[in-house]
Design a protein around this motif. Structure first.
Motif, PDB file in Angstrom:
ATOM      1  N   ALA B  41       0.832  -1.201   0.000  1.00 22.13           N
ATOM      2  CA  ALA B  41       0.000   0.000   0.000  1.00 22.13           C
ATOM      3  C   ALA B  41       0.870   1.256   0.000  1.00 22.13           C
ATOM      4  O   ALA B  41       0.573   2.235  -0.674  1.00 22.13           O
ATOM      5  CB  ALA B  41      -0.935  -0.008   1.214  1.00 22.13           C
ATOM      6  N   TYR B 166      -4.885  -3.541   5.321  1.00 27.35           N
ATOM      7  CA  TYR B 166      -3.781  -3.103   4.473  1.00 27.35           C
ATOM      8  C   TYR B 166      -3.757  -3.898   3.169  1.00 27.35           C
ATOM      9  O   TYR B 166      -3.507  -3.365   2.091  1.00 27.35           O
ATOM     10  CB  TYR B 166      -2.439  -3.264   5.191  1.00 27.35           C
ATOM     11  N   ALA B 168      -6.280  -5.388   1.745  1.00 19.48           N
ATOM     12  CA  ALA B 168      -7.408  -4.967   0.917  1.00 19.48           C
ATOM     13  C   ALA B 168      -7.089  -3.649   0.213  1.00 19.48           C
ATOM     14  O   ALA B 168      -7.300  -3.501  -0.999  1.00 19.48           O
ATOM     15  CB  ALA B 168      -8.655  -4.821   1.780  1.00 19.48           C
ATOM     16  N   VAL B 169      -6.533  -2.717   0.974  1.00 17.01           N
ATOM     17  CA  VAL B 169      -6.239  -1.416   0.383  1.00 17.01           C
ATOM     18  C   VAL B 169      -5.178  -1.545  -0.706  1.00 17.01           C
ATOM     19  O   VAL B 169      -5.279  -0.935  -1.773  1.00 17.01           O
ATOM     20  CB  VAL B 169      -5.787  -0.421   1.477  1.00 17.01           C
ATOM     21  N   VAL B 171      -4.542  -4.110  -2.614  1.00 19.80           N
ATOM     22  CA  VAL B 171      -5.121  -4.698  -3.813  1.00 19.80           C
ATOM     23  C   VAL B 171      -6.016  -3.682  -4.517  1.00 19.80           C
ATOM     24  O   VAL B 171      -5.959  -3.515  -5.740  1.00 19.80           O
ATOM     25  CB  VAL B 171      -5.912  -5.981  -3.462  1.00 19.80           C
ATOM     26  N   LEU B 172      -6.819  -2.962  -3.722  1.00 22.98           N
ATOM     27  CA  LEU B 172      -7.684  -1.936  -4.304  1.00 22.98           C
ATOM     28  C   LEU B 172      -6.862  -0.885  -5.054  1.00 22.98           C
ATOM     29  O   LEU B 172      -7.209  -0.481  -6.169  1.00 22.98           O
ATOM     30  CB  LEU B 172      -8.497  -1.246  -3.207  1.00 22.98           C
ATOM     31  N   LEU B 173      -5.791  -0.457  -4.424  1.00 20.34           N
ATOM     32  CA  LEU B 173      -4.939   0.557  -5.058  1.00 20.34           C
ATOM     33  C   LEU B 173      -4.388   0.031  -6.387  1.00 20.34           C
ATOM     34  O   LEU B 173      -4.426   0.721  -7.407  1.00 20.34           O
ATOM     35  CB  LEU B 173      -3.774   0.938  -4.146  1.00 20.34           C
ATOM     36  N   VAL B 175      -5.415  -2.467  -8.320  1.00 16.07           N
ATOM     37  CA  VAL B 175      -6.441  -2.690  -9.335  1.00 16.07           C
ATOM     38  C   VAL B 175      -7.012  -1.357  -9.807  1.00 16.07           C
ATOM     39  O   VAL B 175      -7.160  -1.107 -11.009  1.00 16.07           O
ATOM     40  CB  VAL B 175      -7.560  -3.599  -8.778  1.00 16.07           C
ATOM     41  N   GLY B 176      -7.298  -0.488  -8.838  1.00 15.38           N
ATOM     42  CA  GLY B 176      -7.878   0.808  -9.167  1.00 15.38           C
ATOM     43  C   GLY B 176      -6.973   1.611 -10.092  1.00 15.38           C
ATOM     44  O   GLY B 176      -7.413   2.162 -11.107  1.00 15.38           O
ATOM     45  N   ARG B 178      -4.684   0.508 -12.028  1.00 18.23           N
ATOM     46  CA  ARG B 178      -4.595  -0.139 -13.325  1.00 18.23           C
ATOM     47  C   ARG B 178      -5.795   0.237 -14.191  1.00 18.23           C
ATOM     48  O   ARG B 178      -5.648   0.578 -15.365  1.00 18.23           O
ATOM     49  CB  ARG B 178      -4.552  -1.652 -13.114  1.00 18.23           C
TER      50      ARG B 178
END
Ligand SMILES: Nc1ncnc2c1ncn2[C@@H]1O[C@H](COP(=O)(O)OP(=O)(O)OP(=O)(O)O)[C@@H](O)[C@H]1O
Ligand SMILES: [Mg+2]
Lengths: 239, 308, 321
Positions: B41, B166, B168-169, B171-173, B175-176, B178
């Motif tokens: 993250a 952390y 989750a964030v 992975v979100l970061l 993917v987001g 991208r």
């Protein structure tokens, strides 16, 4: 055996074959033209011979010794000098200091002696006021300095990568004379990469033509310039 | 093809490691993954900046520190906001701050040699951490939130679950970002600028503005990361420094511009750190493993690059 | 016309520095000692910078030197002076071995690696408690010269003289030409027969040697070493800021910078106990943005062209040579 010989020299960048199976030779005292369209691999070829890149395959022999994997500075010391197409003179140093480098590091001279020798060689090329910074000199002077830097290595073989680029007609004529006299006086084999055909015609004994990294023709300029394949690849493309 | 084979190889190595760790100490796996989440993250915004603006921001970790202080003093102390709520305003403020930093400093060093940029951002890092020192002294601050100690039990193993946030964030970061880079107009423009600024300028993209926006987005994301960091960690002026180094190392391992790769590299490093931490009496050595692995990777990479 | 002056100024400065303890009180002397400590580090940092490589690892080799000195006294029974020499040799030897590997890196990859190395040294020393004393550190039974402040000052001054001598030797010899050429363009340098790796190694080892010596002297002067104290990042930050402000790529710049910032820092420390170092961060930023050639460079640029920190551009993706 020639002074410099390559056998099957090949260099890939990823999928691109920049130099493909190039075998050639160059002797002392000889002036060889290396021509070809943009991106045909001329600079890469010089980079291979001078050791900037290692070849993907093939070998390089210099004075009967295999130097294929030698470091660039060792090749410079052994007697292969070059100039750069994108000239990068050393701007923290003065003109004199630029020229002194070869005397100091290739020939192992002491500072005082290197200074004297640098002055001599610059004088013979018509370079003056050597205390100037590299930013303060003209294009012609820069080109001369590049040649002086190369000669400081005491080379047997010298590659000039488009040294005439950026010069006007008179300056070009002066440089052609200079290269001829340098080759003769120091008995140096010179490889000249040049786009200006009149320079190649006036200067070289022999020409090789590259296209897509491969040699497509070799021989005297008159002969090569009539070769239909060369005309198609190069002269046609340039027109 | 070669890439695929190495991917399989890596997957096999990681799988084997996971199995071994599970047999040995299952909690180590959990902590390793959680740690990896935090590292990733923090590192991903740096990867974004390096990939597009081509600048190594040595003040990266310090920006997280600034965000954490912001979340602590303004959002929590002053406004009584929970970090999870605070991260929105903090991110916005940080984004504005990022824009300002870009306009005032980074922008002017972009044409200078890379080494000037390096020293410049190093100076920014010092300035930020020392300003924090000036304002809050070297004392550390920590929130005591009840939910961070939430735990779960599987079989006879119990472990803290909060830190999965952390992961989750991260992975979100990844993917987001991208999706942002591949799907949106702005993102596509940014990618184009990252690959070839001159070409992008020719087709009419405002390169300077794009750099500014990307830098500001990255700093804004550090606002989110910093707020999250505050939930569990104690903050002090020097807290960000090590993260700058670790982030850079992760980004370097993953390869410039490879945001998703940062996730994998973080996982490898998080796990190996957790393993060392798990060996009794050797916890103190975990940092060194991290750096040793990373230096080795950088070296191997540089070697390969040369041969290529 | 310039010649005699360029000899005279350093000599006068040295004489003044050497005579200082005879006229100054204990407090100014302590300040001067700390200024000189950072001065030697700043000069050593600049010596490597001349090759274009930025080290963020000054504190690493400084700390290594401090511990080498402490351990050689406590475990090896060395005499204090010998332990200081040993500190330099040890730091230099470590730099030699590591340099064989890490000097293949360039630009940011080298810089970050040096930063990481400093951290690795710290972690090793902190955790190898049996031998190094761990986090609590080591205390010497007695200080060198029995802690007599004038002698300690002269000892540090000796380190500065060593640093200046080495730096001047770099400047007056072929090493300057080699390092400048490497910094400007490695391909061009190699084409003139310069063995790039060899000169990088020389610069790295010599600058680490000096940092080790300074670390050893610091230890002998205070009689105490702990991981947090000797690997303090200030030992990287201050010299770097001093050299940048004074002007890089030469001996006078770091000397001037250390004098100015060192004295200013002492003043600030009195008035702002926490965070006075903010000034250093801001100075670094301002110097890079507005005066990359530094104060001495500004003076010199009347005669010569301006020299930025590093003239060569490195590709963003450049991993190494
Ligand atoms: N370092 C490199 N990485 C990837 N590709 C390269 C590299 N160097 C050269 N090339 C590619 O190799 C090919 C040959 O380039 P080279 O510079 O040798 O051509 P050239 O004949 O000198 O052209 P010009 O007349 O324009 O100077 C080009 O397609 C170029 O893009
Ligand atoms: Mg070319």
């Amino acid at each position: 055996m020639s002074t410099l010989e390559t056998r099957g020299l090949t260099r890939r960048f990823g999928g691109l074959v920049a130099v493909n199976n190039v075998s050639f030779s160059l002797d002392r005292g000889e002036i060889l033209g290396v021509i070809g369209p943009n991106g045909s691999g001329k600079t890469t070829f010089i980079n291979l011979v001078s050791g900037v890149y290692l070849p993907s395959s093939g070998s390089i022999m210099f004075k009967g010794r295999d130097i294929t994997s030698d470091a660039p500075h060792l090749r410079a010391r052994a007697g292969i000098a070059r100039t750069f197409q994108l000239i990068h003179p050393l701007q923290s140093l003065t003109v004199r200091e630029n020229v002194m480098l070869g005397f100091l590091f290739s020939r192992g001279m002491r500072l005082r002696q290197a200074r004297v020798e640098a002055d001599t060689i610059c004088g013979s090329l018509g370079l003056e006021r050597l205390d100037r910074g590299v930013a303060e000199i003209t294009m012609l002077e820069t080109k001369k300095m590049e040649i002086a830097r190369a000669l400081a290595n005491n080379p047997e073989i010298l590659f000039l990568d488009e040294v005439m680029a950026g010069l006007n007609v008179d300056e070009t004529r002066e440089m052609v004379g200079l290269v001829q006299s340098v080759s003769r006086r120091h008995n140096i084999g010179v490889g000249v990469v040049e786009h200006v055909m009149s320079v190649i015609r006036d200067l070289t004994h022999r020409v090789i033509v590259l296209e897509n990294g491969e040699i497509i023709a070799a021989g005297p300029y008159e002969e090569v310039s009539r070769n239909p394949r060369v005309i198609a690849a190069y002269l046609g493309g340039a027109a | 093809m070669a890439v695929k084979r190495s991917t399989i190889l890596w997957a096999a190595v990681v799988a084997a490691a996971v199995v071994l760790i599970l047999l040995w100490k299952p909690t180590v796996l959990v902590y390793g993954v959680q740690r990896a989440g935090l590292y990733a993250a923090v590192a991903i915004p740096m990867a974004l900046v390096l990939g597009i603006v081509h600048i190594v921001n040595l003040a990266h970790g310090e920006l997280m520190m600034v965000a954490a202080y912001l979340a602590y003093f303004v959002a929590n102390r002053l406004l009584g906001l929970d970090p999870f709520v605070a991260m929105v305003p903090v991110a916005l403020v940080m984004a504005a701050f990022g824009w300002l930093i870009y306009k005032a400093t980074i922008k002017h060093a972009l044409k200078a040699p890379e080494l000037n940029q390096l020293i410049l951002t190093f100076g920014l890092a010092i300035a930020f951490s020392q300003i924090a020192n000036l304002a809050f002294t070297s004392q550390s601050f920590k929130l005591s939130l009840s939910y961070v100690s939430a735990s779960a039990t599987i079989g006879d193993v119990s472990f803290g679950v909060f830190d999965f946030v952390y992961v989750a964030v991260a992975v979100l970061l990844a993917v987001g970002l991208r999706l942002f880079l591949q799907r949106t107009r702005m993102g596509k423009a940014a990618l184009a600028v990252g690959q070839n600024p001159r070409g992008a300028a020719i087709v009419g993209i405002n390169v300077d503005r794009t750099y500014g926006i990307i830098f500001s987005i990255a700093v804004g994301l550090m606002g989110i990361v910093g707020s999250l960091f505050l939930t569990k960690q104690a903050i002090f002026p020097g807290v960000g420094g090590p993260y700058t180094m670790k982030s850079f190392c992760l980004v370097a391992m993953a390869g410039v511009g490879n945001i998703v790769g940062v996730l994998y590299c973080s996982l490898a490093l998080g796990l190996s750190e957790a393993v060392i931490n798990g060996i009794r009496g050797y916890a103190g050595w975990s940092n060194i493993v991290f750096f040793a692995i990373i230096i080795a990777t950088i070296l191997v990479r540089s070697y390969r690059e040369r041969k290529r | 016309m310039r010649r005699p002056l360029s000899f005279l100024i350093p000599l006068l400065a040295l004489a003044a520095a050497a005579l200082l303890p005879l006229v100054s009180g204990p407090y100014p002397l302590a300040v001067a000692r700390s200024v000189l400590t950072y001065m030697a580090l700043a000069i050593s940092w600049d010596m490597l910078l001349r090759s274009g490589q930025i080290s963020f690892g000054i504190a690493g080799f400084f700390g290594l030197g401090a511990y080498a000195a402490a351990l050689s006294v406590l475990r090896g029974g060395m005499s204090p002076i010998l332990s200081i020499l040993f500190a330099g040799v040890f730091a230099g030897a470590v730099a030699l071995i590591l340099g064989l590997v890490i000097l293949r890196l360039r630009a940011v990859y080298f810089s970050i690696t040096t930063l990481a190395l400093a951290e690795i040294f710290r972690v090793i020393i902190q955790n190898w408690s049996d031998f190094t004393g761990g986090p609590e550190g080591l205390v010497l039974p007695k200080l060198i010269f029995n802690g007599e402040s004038k002698s300690l000052y002269w000892l540090v001054l000796a380190a500065v003289v060593i640093a200046c001598a080495a730096s001047t030797m770099f400047e007056k010899s072929r090493i300057r030409l080699a390092l400048s050429a490497i910094r400007n363009n490695e391909q061009s340098a190699a084409a003139s027969g310069i063995g790039i790796f060899k000169y990088l190694l020389v610069a790295f080892v010599v600058s680490s040697f000096i940092q080790g010596i300074v670390g050893g002297i610091q230890l002998q002067g205070y009689g105490f070493a702990s991981p947090d104290a000797v690997f303090d990042s200030n030992y990287t930050l201050l010299p770097l800021a001093m050299a940048l402000l004074g002007g890089i790529h030469g001996t006078p710049g770091p000397v001037i910078g250390a004098l100015l910032l060192g004295i200013a820092a002492e003043f600030l420390k009195l008035h702002i106990p926490y965070g006075h170092l903010v000034v250093y961060g801001i100075i670094i930023v301002l110097v890079i943005l507005f005066m990359p050639q530094g104060l001495y460079g500004l003076l010199r640029s009347r005669r010569h062209a301006v020299a930025p920190v590093a003239e060569n551009r490195v590709d963003a993706g450049a991993w190494g040579k």
